[in-house]
Design an enzyme around this catalytic site. Structure first.
Site, PDB file in Angstrom:
ATOM      1  N   PHE A 201     -11.350  -0.566  -2.366  1.00 48.53           N
ATOM      2  CA  PHE A 201     -10.093   0.380  -2.210  1.00 48.53           C
ATOM      3  C   PHE A 201      -9.455   1.651  -1.226  1.00 48.53           C
ATOM      4  CE2 PHE A 201      -7.378   4.518  -3.887  1.00 48.53           C
ATOM      5  CZ  PHE A 201      -6.455   3.825  -3.820  1.00 48.53           C
ATOM      6  N   ALA A 202      -9.911  -0.242  -0.442  1.00 48.12           N
ATOM      7  CA  ALA A 202      -8.926   0.180   1.218  1.00 48.12           C
ATOM      8  C   ALA A 202      -8.063   1.312   1.729  1.00 48.12           C
ATOM      9  CB  ALA A 202      -9.001  -0.863   1.511  1.00 48.12           C
ATOM     10  N   HIS A 203      -7.829   1.802   2.874  1.00 46.24           N
ATOM     11  CA  HIS A 203      -6.745   2.532   3.091  1.00 46.24           C
ATOM     12  C   HIS A 203      -7.079   3.052   3.814  1.00 46.24           C
ATOM     13  CE1 HIS A 203      -9.565   5.119   0.129  1.00 46.24           C
ATOM     14  NE2 HIS A 203      -8.959   6.209   1.049  1.00 46.24           N
ATOM     15  N   ALA A 204      -5.818   3.646   4.663  1.00 47.39           N
ATOM     16  CA  ALA A 204      -6.353   4.250   5.818  1.00 47.39           C
ATOM     17  C   ALA A 204      -4.934   5.461   6.183  1.00 47.39           C
ATOM     18  CB  ALA A 204      -6.260   3.700   7.296  1.00 47.39           C
TER      19      ALA A 204
ATOM     20  N   LEU B 293      -3.789  -0.243  -0.255  1.00 48.28           N
ATOM     21  CA  LEU B 293      -2.652   1.235   0.139  1.00 48.28           C
ATOM     22  C   LEU B 293      -2.828   1.265   1.100  1.00 48.28           C
ATOM     23  CD1 LEU B 293      -0.987   1.988  -2.446  1.00 48.28           C
ATOM     24  CD2 LEU B 293      -3.180   4.273  -1.856  1.00 48.28           C
TER      25      LEU B 293
END
Length: 148
Positions: free
Chosen positions: A64-67, A103
């Site tokens: 679940f990639a996000h920054a 996301l």
């Protein structure tokens, strides 16, 4: 708020990624194509894992990639990438990954709501496998319960 819409541009199925960085760049590139982020957001997602480790691998087979919200987020966005060959992120229990979600959330206030909505979706242990087997963007949207 729940999850943002998922456009066809933001879905990449059966992709090839030799490394976790490549897998994140596929998810980030899909966010860029959908108009949600700039390339800087993609690199921020990679930097988060470089700095904090593979904490984004939240369940078996799922990253679940996000920054952080910021100037590189143009609007809320979601991307889904499925990998033809799973890739290791270095997580002790949940590797290898064959589904990567990206996301991007424009506002700090809605960031946690969106993360919560994703967590609720993946409380169903079958969702990752169903996404990995999906063959169309419509099927991905149906599994996730999100609009185009």
């Amino acid at each position: 708020m729940g999850l943002p819409p998922l456009s066809d541009d933001a879905v990449v199925l059966g992709a090839s990624a030799p490394s976790w960085r490549d897998a994140l760049r596929l998810a980030g590139g899909a966010l860029v194509r959908s108009g949600a982020t700039t390339d800087a957001y993609t690199e921020a997602m990679v930097a988060m894992v470089e700095e904090h480790g593979p904490y984004i691998v939240i369940s078996p087979g799922l990253a679940f990639a996000h920054a952080r919200p910021g100037d590189s987020v143009l609007r809320d966005g979601l991307s889904v990438v499925t990998l033809a060959q799973p890739v290791a992120f270095g997580h002790p229990h949940n590797d290898p990954v064959d589904v990567v979600l990206g996301l991007a959330v424009a506002g700090v206030g809605t960031h946690l709501e969106s993360i919560g909505a994703i967590a609720n979706l993946f409380n169903d242990a079958t969702v990752t496998a169903r996404l990995a087997a999906a063959t169309t963007p419509d099927e991905v949207r149906e599994i996730m319960g999100v609009p185009a």
